[in-house]
Design a protein around this motif. Sequence first.
Motif, mmCIF file in Angstrom:
data_model
loop_
_atom_site.group_PDB
_atom_site.id
_atom_site.type_symbol
_atom_site.label_atom_id
_atom_site.label_comp_id
_atom_site.label_asym_id
_atom_site.label_seq_id
_atom_site.Cartn_x
_atom_site.Cartn_y
_atom_site.Cartn_z
ATOM 1 N N THR A 117 78.206 54.158 46.183
ATOM 2 C CA THR A 117 77.630 53.662 47.356
ATOM 3 C C THR A 117 78.509 54.202 48.494
ATOM 4 O O THR A 117 79.625 54.809 48.299
ATOM 5 N N VAL A 118 77.933 53.946 49.831
ATOM 6 C CA VAL A 118 78.801 54.419 50.895
ATOM 7 C C VAL A 118 80.112 53.801 51.027
ATOM 8 O O VAL A 118 81.186 54.586 51.413
ATOM 9 N N GLN A 119 80.392 52.692 50.892
ATOM 10 C CA GLN A 119 81.532 52.061 50.979
ATOM 11 C C GLN A 119 82.394 52.573 50.000
ATOM 12 O O GLN A 119 83.799 52.791 50.149
ATOM 13 N N GLY A 120 82.029 52.689 48.719
ATOM 14 C CA GLY A 120 82.583 53.277 47.475
ATOM 15 C C GLY A 120 83.344 54.720 47.585
ATOM 16 O O GLY A 120 84.423 54.887 47.471
ATOM 17 N N LEU A 121 82.459 55.374 48.596
ATOM 18 C CA LEU A 121 82.980 56.635 48.850
ATOM 19 C C LEU A 121 84.062 56.597 49.915
ATOM 20 O O LEU A 121 85.075 57.527 49.784
ATOM 21 N N ILE A 122 83.710 55.866 50.860
ATOM 22 C CA ILE A 122 84.912 55.751 52.398
ATOM 23 C C ILE A 122 86.250 55.392 51.256
ATOM 24 O O ILE A 122 87.158 55.620 51.594
ATOM 25 N N ASP A 123 86.107 54.384 50.505
ATOM 26 C CA ASP A 123 87.310 54.102 49.852
ATOM 27 C C ASP A 123 88.063 55.126 49.106
ATOM 28 O O ASP A 123 89.036 55.237 48.903
ATOM 29 N N ARG A 167 60.860 62.737 52.385
ATOM 30 C CA ARG A 167 59.716 62.491 51.548
ATOM 31 C C ARG A 167 59.794 61.569 50.421
ATOM 32 O O ARG A 167 59.066 60.639 50.280
ATOM 33 N N ALA A 168 61.037 61.505 49.712
ATOM 34 C CA ALA A 168 61.335 60.423 48.746
ATOM 35 C C ALA A 168 61.722 59.144 49.446
ATOM 36 O O ALA A 168 61.258 58.131 48.747
ATOM 37 N N TRP A 169 62.145 59.184 50.466
ATOM 38 C CA TRP A 169 62.370 58.060 51.495
ATOM 39 C C TRP A 169 61.097 57.250 51.699
ATOM 40 O O TRP A 169 61.057 56.107 51.479
ATOM 41 N N ARG A 170 60.209 58.042 52.106
ATOM 42 C CA ARG A 170 58.811 57.451 52.616
ATOM 43 C C ARG A 170 57.994 57.070 51.213
ATOM 44 O O ARG A 170 57.310 56.073 51.461
ATOM 45 N N ALA A 171 58.348 57.595 50.277
ATOM 46 C CA ALA A 171 57.557 57.210 49.126
ATOM 47 C C ALA A 171 58.401 56.321 48.305
ATOM 48 O O ALA A 171 58.021 56.181 46.904
ATOM 49 N N ALA A 212 75.416 60.655 55.637
ATOM 50 C CA ALA A 212 75.353 59.864 56.788
ATOM 51 C C ALA A 212 74.097 60.784 57.473
ATOM 52 O O ALA A 212 73.022 60.096 58.110
ATOM 53 N N ARG A 213 74.012 61.942 57.275
ATOM 54 C CA ARG A 213 72.785 62.577 57.926
ATOM 55 C C ARG A 213 71.543 62.402 57.108
ATOM 56 O O ARG A 213 70.577 62.196 58.062
ATOM 57 N N GLU A 273 67.695 47.868 39.387
ATOM 58 C CA GLU A 273 66.421 47.626 40.252
ATOM 59 C C GLU A 273 67.060 46.998 41.703
ATOM 60 O O GLU A 273 67.170 45.932 41.615
ATOM 61 N N VAL A 274 66.974 47.853 42.683
ATOM 62 C CA VAL A 274 67.276 47.292 43.849
ATOM 63 C C VAL A 274 66.577 47.685 45.005
ATOM 64 O O VAL A 274 65.919 48.589 44.955
ATOM 65 N N ALA A 275 66.660 46.948 46.092
ATOM 66 C CA ALA A 275 65.930 47.568 47.202
ATOM 67 C C ALA A 275 66.966 47.993 48.287
ATOM 68 O O ALA A 275 67.794 47.362 48.833
ATOM 69 N N LEU A 276 66.918 49.401 48.467
ATOM 70 C CA LEU A 276 67.873 50.134 49.120
ATOM 71 C C LEU A 276 67.592 50.218 50.603
ATOM 72 O O LEU A 276 66.553 50.652 50.977
ATOM 73 N N GLY A 277 68.751 50.236 51.408
ATOM 74 C CA GLY A 277 68.883 50.623 52.593
ATOM 75 C C GLY A 277 68.963 52.129 52.895
ATOM 76 O O GLY A 277 69.038 52.701 51.987
ATOM 77 N N GLU A 278 68.821 52.672 54.120
ATOM 78 C CA GLU A 278 68.931 53.893 54.345
ATOM 79 C C GLU A 278 70.460 54.627 53.818
ATOM 80 O O GLU A 278 70.207 55.669 53.134
ATOM 81 N N SER A 279 71.731 53.740 54.094
ATOM 82 C CA SER A 279 72.732 54.586 53.591
ATOM 83 C C SER A 279 72.725 54.438 52.115
ATOM 84 O O SER A 279 73.318 55.452 51.409
ATOM 85 N N ASP A 280 72.481 53.333 51.465
ATOM 86 C CA ASP A 280 72.556 53.313 50.033
ATOM 87 C C ASP A 280 71.452 54.054 49.322
ATOM 88 O O ASP A 280 71.836 54.933 48.175
ATOM 89 N N PHE A 281 70.254 54.438 49.824
ATOM 90 C CA PHE A 281 69.513 55.442 49.484
ATOM 91 C C PHE A 281 70.025 56.833 49.389
ATOM 92 O O PHE A 281 70.058 57.638 48.523
ATOM 93 N N ALA A 282 70.581 57.038 50.806
ATOM 94 C CA ALA A 282 71.171 58.508 51.019
ATOM 95 C C ALA A 282 72.310 58.833 49.951
ATOM 96 O O ALA A 282 72.469 59.905 49.305
ATOM 97 N N ALA A 283 73.204 57.834 49.718
ATOM 98 C CA ALA A 283 74.279 57.850 48.528
ATOM 99 C C ALA A 283 73.659 58.117 47.384
ATOM 100 O O ALA A 283 74.163 59.007 46.526
#
Length: 460
Positions: A47-53, A174-178, A88-89, A131-141
């Motif tokens: 996860t983003v927070q895990g990577l920051i830690d 495309r994966a995010w949109r789909a 982040a990108r 099975e989760v509903a991911l936001g942009e940052s968690d999806f990116a991670a």
Amino acid sequence: MVVDVACRSCGKPLPGREGRKGRSSVYCSAACRQKAYRERQTAPADTVQGLIDDVGRQVEALVPQPPSVFYSGVNELASSVGRLRRIARVARDTANEDREGREGRQTSVTKAPVTKALVTDAPHTKAPVTEVALGESDFAALVESYRSELRVHCYRMSGSYDDAEDLVQETFLRAWRARDGFAGRASLRTWLYRIATNTCLDFQRRTARRPQRYEPLPGMNHGSGAEPPARITWLQPYPDEDLPSADDQPDARAVSRETLELVFLAAIQHLPPRQRAVLVLRDVLGLPATETAEALEMTVASVNSALQRARPTLRDHLPHRRADWTAEADAREREILRRYMAAAERLDLTEVTTLLSEDIKLTMPPNPFWFVGREALVEFLSVSLDPASPMFLGHWRHLPARANGQLAAGGYVRRPGTTVYRAQVLDVLRIEGDRIVEITSFEPHLFPAFGLPLRLPADR
């Protein structure tokens, strides 16, 4: 190029490399390798927070002595920060995608949404784990862990390192949109490969790239009676350092060198896009015909037919001789590279000539220059290596590199009257026996991707 001399897991000295082939190990034993692998799988950095830690822990663990351990720590930190930056990108781009909406954009390659939940799988497994509903940052991670192998896949499909990075980014968008349409019937890895493959096919349809033949240039000796080689202007080298490591993807290492060699990459560019996709998915990635058919929306019979047509075409464009990759051959190639670089620095054309095969081929994508045969190539080199010639280019220095599983040399030139060596060319060598049989020379803008500086001081 700096090579690790201490184990990244325990800090003990690494065993010597004498007589061994392939990429350098970063662990002293199989136990340390497995320990590091388990730590990566259980680390909270998915996860983003895990990577920051994790970045914070790596900073606290840095010690300046001994230098080899310090270098390994800094290298790991840079890798983590780079991954965080890429996440982040992706998060930024996916957020922008949502704000801009889908009007006027290309439709997704996946089918209509069937579920609002994203079922994911852990790296290197096929079993769904959450099975989760991911936001942009968690999806990116989540998708970032697949970036390296997807970039290699897109590179095989496109033949261009620059395009491969853009295609991976488009794949993630495309994966995010789909994402709502991913039902978990296949692994996340398979789903991403499907999107990446179709992204590459769409790119090839837009660009309509086709290999051509080099044409003779007025006043230039290309080789007596030589047939012009194929000209693939978009072909670029791929740095070995960016390949998925054996520790992260053990099954890929056995095929990564042969299927990334430049002659293979050039050969598959002659295949029609869909045949190329079938060959890469079936023969390179080892996907079953049924999965390949589903990914490309083809029938199994069509997949088998495309593969049967692709294989003979591929063989026709591969050299009759292929390198025998053994420990002895790898050591011999390194010695030939050392002699090649040293001879160029001494402006020793005689020594360079002894290293070239009689039927040596040199191409310079995307430039129009080409030579077939030692006599023609030596004639071309003689004027640029002779200080008395008005076409004298300057004095050379080289740094070793690896590209596409082959040895390479980053060449720097100090022009007459200057004091700085500037990046000039990246020569990727194909060596058979004790001779260089092919040189593919690339422009220097990719030097940073190979860990090579763009300038060198005049003094060593």
